[in-house]
Design an enzyme around this catalytic site. Sequence first.
Site, mmCIF file in Angstrom:
data_model
loop_
_atom_site.group_PDB
_atom_site.id
_atom_site.type_symbol
_atom_site.label_atom_id
_atom_site.label_comp_id
_atom_site.label_asym_id
_atom_site.label_seq_id
_atom_site.Cartn_x
_atom_site.Cartn_y
_atom_site.Cartn_z
ATOM 1 N N SER A 79 -2.192 1.095 -1.378
ATOM 2 C CA SER A 79 -3.468 0.404 -1.255
ATOM 3 C C SER A 79 -4.154 0.317 -2.623
ATOM 4 O O SER A 79 -3.486 0.403 -3.667
ATOM 5 C CB SER A 79 -4.346 1.129 -0.233
ATOM 6 N N TYR A 108 -7.422 -10.625 -3.350
ATOM 7 C CA TYR A 108 -6.634 -9.397 -3.498
ATOM 8 C C TYR A 108 -7.344 -8.225 -2.823
ATOM 9 O O TYR A 108 -6.722 -7.455 -2.079
ATOM 10 C CB TYR A 108 -6.402 -9.085 -4.973
ATOM 11 N N LYS A 157 -6.109 -5.888 0.571
ATOM 12 C CA LYS A 157 -5.991 -4.437 0.663
ATOM 13 C C LYS A 157 -6.883 -3.866 1.767
ATOM 14 O O LYS A 157 -6.535 -2.864 2.407
ATOM 15 C CB LYS A 157 -6.327 -3.802 -0.693
#
Length: 347
Positions: A181, A214, A218
């Site tokens: 992560s 992005y 996550k």
Amino acid sequence: MSEEFHIELELEKTIGTIFYSQFFQTPAYPTQNFAGQIVVVTGSNVGLGLEAARHFYRLNCAKLILAVRTVSKGEKAKEDIVQSIKHRSDADAIEVWPLDLNSTTSTLEFAHRVKKGLPRLDVLVENAGVGAQRWTLVEGFEQSIQVNVVNTLLLGMLLLPTLTATKDKYEHASPHLVIVSSDGLRFTRFKQINEPDIYQALNTEKGFNAFEWYCISKLLEVLFIRELVKRLGGHKTTSMVPVVINLVNPGMSHSSFAREASLPARIIDSVMRWMFARSTEVGSRTLVLGANAGPTSHGHFMSDGENQKVAEWVEQDVGERAQIKVFEQTMKVLEVRSPGIGRAVGL
């Protein structure tokens, strides 16, 4: 657009947490023996994945699968690992298998090969990921969402029964599914969660921002895993968890993550990493620590080898409702790509 899910950023707290981790915390050097275990690491020809793979080989895993997009680069990584670990001479313990998470076909084929070609699976570290700098659709999905979320979760769900079977078959087995992560998930208000269809909103070019997408990718991973663990009953009897599923945050580390970014973005990334980043090897320790973490890590986000709260809102009612919506909409996508995938893991 109504704000059914209102997410407040905790920027001051987040920056403080990251600063403390980067400058005052060092993940422990992994020493756990992985003898007898079969380990798969995705994205393992460079960066964090390569260094994590090197640790697993050093720690005596029986077989190490380097899952890479380009086999020739994977072979070079294998050679580098073998040459660096002096106490082992069994290069055949490392195999290079192709895996391109841009492609659902490649993801399905890789999972099938694992199921049919390996006698057991003890550790799956899903490290491969992208931070797409330009708007690109892949199989109808924005590339960061396609790679970091949809096909990463597809692979994990496809191989979860294999991990479970390892637990059932081998007395002392403790299988782990580890998803890499990022602190970045704390930097988005995730406005798309308020849309009727989250993925349709994310797959529309209007408003696209590379860093935002992005970060969202996550966050989607975390919300999905939290709900998956809840539905599998993992929070009720952690000591009896058949497969430990966790998410690990390597922190800002030297890596090749921005290698496909524009020149200005690469320059900014290089300066930031020069100022704040830990070494690639140190960052990779978190992946290995996650693969050996106890059942109390099940469903949790880990930093520096320890469980860490994601954000206040994630623990509240808004977070619980958000993870349900993310899970249900993601499962619809996964079921299209692999019908019956939910039933196969016990949902």
